[in-house]
Design a protein around this motif. Structure first.
Motif, PDB file in Angstrom:
ATOM      1  N   VAL A 135       0.829  -1.313   0.094  1.00  0.00           N
ATOM      2  CA  VAL A 135       0.051  -0.169   0.017  1.00  0.00           C
ATOM      3  C   VAL A 135       1.112   1.227   0.047  1.00  0.00           C
ATOM      4  CG1 VAL A 135      -1.808   1.387   1.216  1.00  0.00           C
ATOM      5  CG2 VAL A 135      -1.812  -1.038   1.086  1.00  0.00           C
ATOM      6  N   ASN A 136       1.711   1.316   0.863  1.00  0.00           N
ATOM      7  CA  ASN A 136       2.796   2.313   0.880  1.00  0.00           C
ATOM      8  C   ASN A 136       4.103   1.942   0.866  1.00  0.00           C
ATOM      9  OD1 ASN A 136       1.747   1.545   3.518  1.00  0.00           O
ATOM     10  ND2 ASN A 136       2.719   3.058   4.414  1.00  0.00           N
ATOM     11  N   GLU A 137       5.269   2.718   1.382  1.00  0.00           N
ATOM     12  CA  GLU A 137       6.483   2.362   1.517  1.00  0.00           C
ATOM     13  C   GLU A 137       7.013   1.337   2.477  1.00  0.00           C
ATOM     14  OE1 GLU A 137       8.927   2.200  -0.636  1.00  0.00           O
ATOM     15  OE2 GLU A 137      10.415   1.792   1.000  1.00  0.00           O
ATOM     16  N   PRO A 138       7.509   0.352   2.541  1.00  0.00           N
ATOM     17  CA  PRO A 138       7.891  -0.736   3.559  1.00  0.00           C
ATOM     18  C   PRO A 138       8.739   0.196   4.413  1.00  0.00           C
ATOM     19  CG  PRO A 138       8.539  -1.711   1.698  1.00  0.00           C
ATOM     20  CD  PRO A 138       7.754  -0.215   1.122  1.00  0.00           C
ATOM     21  N   THR A 139       9.717   0.983   3.794  1.00  0.00           N
ATOM     22  CA  THR A 139      11.130   1.444   4.649  1.00  0.00           C
ATOM     23  C   THR A 139      10.326   2.080   5.774  1.00  0.00           C
ATOM     24  OG1 THR A 139      12.069   1.574   2.647  1.00  0.00           O
ATOM     25  CG2 THR A 139      13.051   2.712   4.506  1.00  0.00           C
ATOM     26  N   VAL A 140       9.097   2.764   5.841  1.00  0.00           N
ATOM     27  CA  VAL A 140       8.506   3.510   6.905  1.00  0.00           C
ATOM     28  C   VAL A 140       8.031   2.635   8.171  1.00  0.00           C
ATOM     29  CG1 VAL A 140       7.917   5.408   5.357  1.00  0.00           C
ATOM     30  CG2 VAL A 140       6.115   3.914   6.171  1.00  0.00           C
ATOM     31  N   SER A 141       7.947   1.323   8.030  1.00  0.00           N
ATOM     32  CA  SER A 141       7.374   0.639   8.787  1.00  0.00           C
ATOM     33  C   SER A 141       8.502  -0.788   9.316  1.00  0.00           C
ATOM     34  CB  SER A 141       6.152  -0.116   8.563  1.00  0.00           C
ATOM     35  OG  SER A 141       5.319   1.006   8.310  1.00  0.00           O
ATOM     36  N   ILE A 142       9.737  -0.549   9.130  1.00  0.00           N
ATOM     37  CA  ILE A 142      10.586  -1.730   9.314  1.00  0.00           C
ATOM     38  C   ILE A 142      10.527  -2.522  10.508  1.00  0.00           C
ATOM     39  CG2 ILE A 142      13.039  -2.320   9.451  1.00  0.00           C
ATOM     40  CD1 ILE A 142      13.525  -0.855   6.759  1.00  0.00           C
ATOM     41  N   PRO A 143      10.557  -1.868  11.664  1.00  0.00           N
ATOM     42  CA  PRO A 143      10.341  -2.606  12.686  1.00  0.00           C
ATOM     43  C   PRO A 143       9.332  -3.765  12.984  1.00  0.00           C
ATOM     44  CG  PRO A 143      11.026  -0.370  13.380  1.00  0.00           C
ATOM     45  CD  PRO A 143      10.615  -0.416  11.898  1.00  0.00           C
ATOM     46  N   GLY A 144       8.037  -3.042  12.520  1.00  0.00           N
ATOM     47  CA  GLY A 144       6.897  -4.044  12.664  1.00  0.00           C
ATOM     48  C   GLY A 144       6.994  -5.251  11.342  1.00  0.00           C
ATOM     49  N   LEU A 145       7.371  -4.680  10.466  1.00  0.00           N
ATOM     50  CA  LEU A 145       7.802  -5.724   9.377  1.00  0.00           C
ATOM     51  C   LEU A 145       8.590  -6.876   9.831  1.00  0.00           C
ATOM     52  CD1 LEU A 145       7.773  -3.493   6.207  1.00  0.00           C
ATOM     53  CD2 LEU A 145       6.150  -5.297   6.759  1.00  0.00           C
ATOM     54  N   LEU A 146       9.792  -6.583  10.778  1.00  0.00           N
ATOM     55  CA  LEU A 146      10.742  -7.503  11.372  1.00  0.00           C
ATOM     56  C   LEU A 146      10.009  -8.265  12.089  1.00  0.00           C
ATOM     57  CD1 LEU A 146      13.827  -5.257  11.848  1.00  0.00           C
ATOM     58  CD2 LEU A 146      13.769  -7.290  10.355  1.00  0.00           C
ATOM     59  N   ARG A 147       9.272  -7.805  12.746  1.00  0.00           N
ATOM     60  CA  ARG A 147       8.253  -8.704  13.643  1.00  0.00           C
ATOM     61  C   ARG A 147       7.352  -9.663  12.924  1.00  0.00           C
ATOM     62  NH1 ARG A 147       8.219  -3.781  16.398  1.00  0.00           N
ATOM     63  NH2 ARG A 147       5.776  -3.392  15.775  1.00  0.00           N
ATOM     64  N   LEU A 148       6.865  -9.096  12.007  1.00  0.00           N
ATOM     65  CA  LEU A 148       5.574  -9.959  11.190  1.00  0.00           C
ATOM     66  C   LEU A 148       6.580 -10.870  10.518  1.00  0.00           C
ATOM     67  CD1 LEU A 148       3.108 -10.212   9.883  1.00  0.00           C
ATOM     68  CD2 LEU A 148       3.556  -8.566   8.212  1.00  0.00           C
ATOM     69  N   SER A 166      19.157  -0.229   5.727  1.00  0.00           N
ATOM     70  CA  SER A 166      17.653  -0.600   5.704  1.00  0.00           C
ATOM     71  C   SER A 166      17.450  -1.310   4.573  1.00  0.00           C
ATOM     72  CB  SER A 166      16.846   0.504   5.884  1.00  0.00           C
ATOM     73  OG  SER A 166      16.829   1.377   5.049  1.00  0.00           O
ATOM     74  N   THR A 167      18.040  -1.176   3.532  1.00  0.00           N
ATOM     75  CA  THR A 167      18.016  -2.156   2.278  1.00  0.00           C
ATOM     76  C   THR A 167      18.221  -3.440   2.750  1.00  0.00           C
ATOM     77  OG1 THR A 167      18.315  -0.338   0.874  1.00  0.00           O
ATOM     78  CG2 THR A 167      18.597  -2.475  -0.180  1.00  0.00           C
ATOM     79  N   GLU A 168      19.749  -3.692   3.183  1.00  0.00           N
ATOM     80  CA  GLU A 168      19.626  -4.995   3.751  1.00  0.00           C
ATOM     81  C   GLU A 168      18.641  -5.665   4.666  1.00  0.00           C
ATOM     82  OE1 GLU A 168      22.327  -7.120   3.251  1.00  0.00           O
ATOM     83  OE2 GLU A 168      23.122  -5.822   1.906  1.00  0.00           O
ATOM     84  N   ALA A 169      17.944  -4.753   5.580  1.00  0.00           N
ATOM     85  CA  ALA A 169      16.761  -5.247   6.388  1.00  0.00           C
ATOM     86  C   ALA A 169      15.588  -5.598   5.352  1.00  0.00           C
ATOM     87  CB  ALA A 169      16.352  -3.940   7.360  1.00  0.00           C
ATOM     88  N   LEU A 170      15.469  -4.967   4.323  1.00  0.00           N
ATOM     89  CA  LEU A 170      14.202  -5.254   3.522  1.00  0.00           C
ATOM     90  C   LEU A 170      14.658  -6.575   2.773  1.00  0.00           C
ATOM     91  CD1 LEU A 170      13.149  -1.904   1.598  1.00  0.00           C
ATOM     92  CD2 LEU A 170      12.132  -2.771   3.561  1.00  0.00           C
ATOM     93  N   ALA A 171      15.957  -6.761   2.505  1.00  0.00           N
ATOM     94  CA  ALA A 171      16.369  -8.101   1.659  1.00  0.00           C
ATOM     95  C   ALA A 171      16.246  -9.108   2.880  1.00  0.00           C
ATOM     96  CB  ALA A 171      17.802  -7.991   1.292  1.00  0.00           C
ATOM     97  N   GLY A 172      16.404  -8.927   3.960  1.00  0.00           N
ATOM     98  CA  GLY A 172      16.200  -9.898   4.869  1.00  0.00           C
ATOM     99  C   GLY A 172      14.563 -10.149   5.210  1.00  0.00           C
ATOM    100  N   ILE A 173      13.646  -9.245   5.053  1.00  0.00           N
ATOM    101  CA  ILE A 173      12.435  -9.432   5.426  1.00  0.00           C
ATOM    102  C   ILE A 173      11.661 -10.163   4.075  1.00  0.00           C
ATOM    103  CG2 ILE A 173      10.141  -8.226   5.987  1.00  0.00           C
ATOM    104  CD1 ILE A 173      12.081  -6.046   7.160  1.00  0.00           C
TER     105      ILE A 173
END
Lengths: 383, 346
Positions: free
Chosen positions: B118-131, B154-161
């Motif tokens: 819906v929007n940009e995941p970078t703005v919700s990275i901690p929640g996405l890590l938990r999910l 955070s790009t590394e974080a996205l690649a991890g999620i």
């Protein structure tokens, strides 16, 4: 076989409506004069969008163009802008009044210029949203399909779910499948598609379930037990009887226009009218497929795509009529099917116009969740 | 303190929230202002669009609020650019849901994966890590649509999620990004695109504004081909929305002609976001067979029509077709139930 014309602004594509496949240039349907005419009409009238104030003017202009080109004896015309805009755009009373006046000015313009005998029906009033009933955390699955406000279906509900929904103050009633089927003994139904339970919200309230559009409405359809009907062709005590009026008017040699004003009830209807029943016990049709199909066929169509049915399980690949939303097949006994003369339909409620009326030639917008994709034409019969 | 989630690198305090308005600094840490608030619905992979990931699968699509871009043509402005502090008063639906509840919803709806779109995941990275933790426990892959303006970290974080990502390459010059997107530099986006494509399955989407960025299509194709010529590229006809509502719709014929050169550089080039598009099928790069058929209903309505690969290979010549996950459409249970009932009553 029905031909579909996609008009994505300055670009058109011709498809078989049932399969969705591109139609080859040597197909006789492509060469038919009706196709060339409808393509021209679509080109001349780029759709401004559901929420655009010019949307209803587009309906009148398109309908007049179709009528001039085909000279039908029946024209079905749908005005939906005030429903879409009123549902999602906060407005003052003055703005709403102005929008309704513009709507009826467009209806007047169509009637005056076409010379057709009008049968104008409103789908019912809209009322301010009071609140929402969130059913997202049930153990079973709740679905409020197709922008319905009053109805939600419950699937695989647990006893705990049922206790919970019965405790909710704004749930007016919980109707079991058997009770619902019994209320419409003459309506055709595939019971497996009917939700195990149907929930009814109190007026002004609506359900939030899987598939609820992301936009929150500001107005929702109100209690539509009775709807306004304006016609000189005679009396129609109920929604079921309007089709008969249209057919009898045509049989008397008149050119008839069946005009639907969406989201307009007795409070906003600006023509002289008589109330028409849209009620069976606790049930009334909201402005959706059930309303249109019942209007068009003169038979209850409450179970064709029942409120709250699990449409998610019918959205997979290889579906017929891929450009016709959730419709699985052409409705039997649509007005245009049974009408002996030529017919056209035009309107700005995407998908419904070409499916529910079965008119020979149909033109509508192609919009999804208020996103404007252009125009869409269908020729069901080449005559 | 400085937020390191995206390249804006905003200065945050307890009451200063940066561009996306989704983070603030509390106790020396950058934390989410609105954790565990989500929108959700279900969709098809092709509609998002993912053409080469889990074809035909139903997915739980989720989102939050806020964005670090301000695209002048944003089609989700009413959600992405709404004030996240407004909560339910912003005119949209948002739900307080734990990761466990979101995953349970995905399973209840027979979804094969979860996609943040819906929007940009970078703005919700901690929640996405938990999910992600919860989704992993349930065996659900995750994907997203991203503008790739995150920091390297955070790009590394996205690649991890996320197992699969669709990266928005909205232009190819910093001047375009400055004028139409509201950020100064295209550099981080190109950098992150390369990083993500190395780590995960990536598809790319480019909305075309005729007369503005259509002249860059060749350069974009060259860049993508330099990373990996098998990257699927979705060229979108711009649907004028938001501040560009009165902008003309791009010419389909003209854009399609411009893509001819790109089709020689990249194996999978699609042109859609309009109803009835003829450029949505996957053709085997080796033998030319149409191995995946799709239907375009425009603005997020694409769907699978036929999947003819065998084990993600062309059934005619055996060439591998880029695909993340297997063909696994959700069963048509209601139709089956209806058929069974008809048989029983016949």
């Amino acid at each position: 076989m029905s031909l579909a014309i996609v008009d994505a602004r300055e670009w058109q594509n011709l498809l078989d409506l049932r399969t969705g496949k591109k139609v080859k240039d040597d197909d006789p349907r492509v060469q038919a004069p009706q196709t060339a005419t409808l393509r021209d009409v679509l080109r001349r009238h780029p759709y401004p969008g559901d929420s655009d104030p010019r949307s209803n003017r587009w309906v009148t202009d398109s309908a007049l163009d179709l009528v001039a080109a085909y000279e039908p004896q029946l024209a079905c015309v749908v005005y939906g802008h005030q429903y879409f805009a009123g549902r999602y755009t906060p407005m003052t009373d003055v703005q709403r009044k102005g929008m309704m006046e513009e709507l009826f000015a467009e209806i007047d313009r169509f009637v005056a210029r076409s010379g057709y005998e009008p049968v104008v029906v409103g789908t019912g009033d809209m009322v301010p949203l009071e609140g929402e009933i969130d059913l997202g955390k049930l153990e079973g699955l709740a679905i409020s399909s197709h922008w319905s406000a009053r109805y939600a279906g419950l699937h695989r509900a647990t006893p705990r779910d049922l206790d919970h929904v019965r405790s909710l103050a704004k749930v007016e009633r919980v109707v079991g499948r058997d009770e619902w089927l019994a209320a419409f003994p003459d309506a055709e139904a595939v019971p497996a598609r009917v939700p195990e339970h149907l929930l009814l919200a109190e007026e002004g309230w609506t359900f939030v379930t899987t598939g609820t559009p992301m936009r929150r409405p500001v107005r929702v359809p109100g209690r539509g037990f009775r709807i306004p009907l304006s016609t000189r062709l005679g009396a129609a005590p109920s929604l079921l009887d309007i089709r008969g009026l249209v057919l009898s008017g045509a049989a008397a040699g008149k050119k008839v226009a069946l005009i639907v004003a969406e989201g307009v009830g007795m409070n906003d209807f600006l023509l002289p009218f008589t109330p028409c029943a849209n009620q069976t016990g606790w049930h009334y049709y909201e402005p959706g497929d059930g309303f249109y199909l019942t209007l068009s066929t003169g038979r209850h169509q409450v179970f064709a795509y029942p409120s709250g049915y699990n449409y998610l399980d019918e959205t997979d690949e290889k579906k017929d009529l891929p450009f016709s939303g959730y419709f699985l097949d052409f409705p039997a006994h649509a007005l245009g099917d049974d009408f002996p003369g030529k017919s056209v339909a035009a309107g700005n409620h995407s998908m419904f116009v070409h499916m529910v009326f079965g008119a020979d030639v149909c033109m509508e917008c192609f919009a999804r969740n208020l996103y404007n994709q252009g125009g869409f034409g269908v020729i069901h019969r080449f005559r | 303190m400085e937020c390191t989630y995206c390249e804006w690198r905003c200065k945050l305090g307890e009451e200063s929230f940066g561009v996306c308005r989704m983070y603030h600094a509390v106790g020396g840490k950058v934390v989410e202002r609105f954790p565990d608030r989500w929108s959700y619905t279900s969709s098809r992979m092709e509609a998002l669009p993912f053409y080469h990931a889990w074809p035909g699968a139903r997915t739980l699509t989720i989102g939050t609020r806020g964005c670090n871009f301000n695209c002048r043509y944003c089609s989700n402005a009413y959600v992405a650019l709404a004030d996240p502090a407004a909560g339910a008063d912003d005119g949209t639906h948002i739900h307080a849901m734990t990761p466990e509840e979101l995953v349970a919803m995905a399973l209840k709806l027979d979804c094969r994966n979860i996609v943040f779109n819906v929007n940009e995941p970078t703005v919700s990275i901690p929640g996405l890590l938990r999910l992600r933790e919860e989704a992993t426990r349930a065996g659900l892959p995750m994907g997203c649509l991203t503008n790739a303006y995150g920091t390297e970290e955070s790009t590394e974080a996205l690649a991890g999620i996320f197992d699969f990502l669709n990266v928005g390459l909205k232009g190819f010059t910093s001047s375009f990004y400055g004028e139409y997107i509201g950020v100064r530099d295209v550099g981080p986006i190109l950098r992150n695109l390369r990083t993500l494509a190395r780590r995960r399955h990536v598809e790319v989407t480019t909305p075309v504004i005729q007369g503005v960025n259509d002249g860059d299509l060749d350069d974009m194709a060259d860049y993508l081909a330099g990373i990996d010529p098998e990257i699927p590229w979705h060229v979108f006809r711009l649907l004028p929305e938001y501040e560009m509502k009165d902008h003309a719709y791009p010419s389909i014929d003209a854009i399609s002609r411009k893509l001819e050169a790109a089709r020689k550089k990249l194996r999978y080039v699609y042109f859609h976001n309009f109803v009835g598009s003829e450029w949505v099928n996957t053709v085997c790069p080796e033998c030319g067979m149409e191995v995946v058929e799709r239907l375009s209903l425009g603005c997020g309505g694409d769907k699978l029509e036929g999947f003819h690969c065998t084990g993600n290979r062309c059934p005619r010549c055996g060439r591998a077709i880029r695909m993340c996950g297997e063909y696994a459409p959700t069963a048509d249970r209601a139709t089956a139930a209806c058929a069974a009932e008809s048989e029983a009553t016949a």
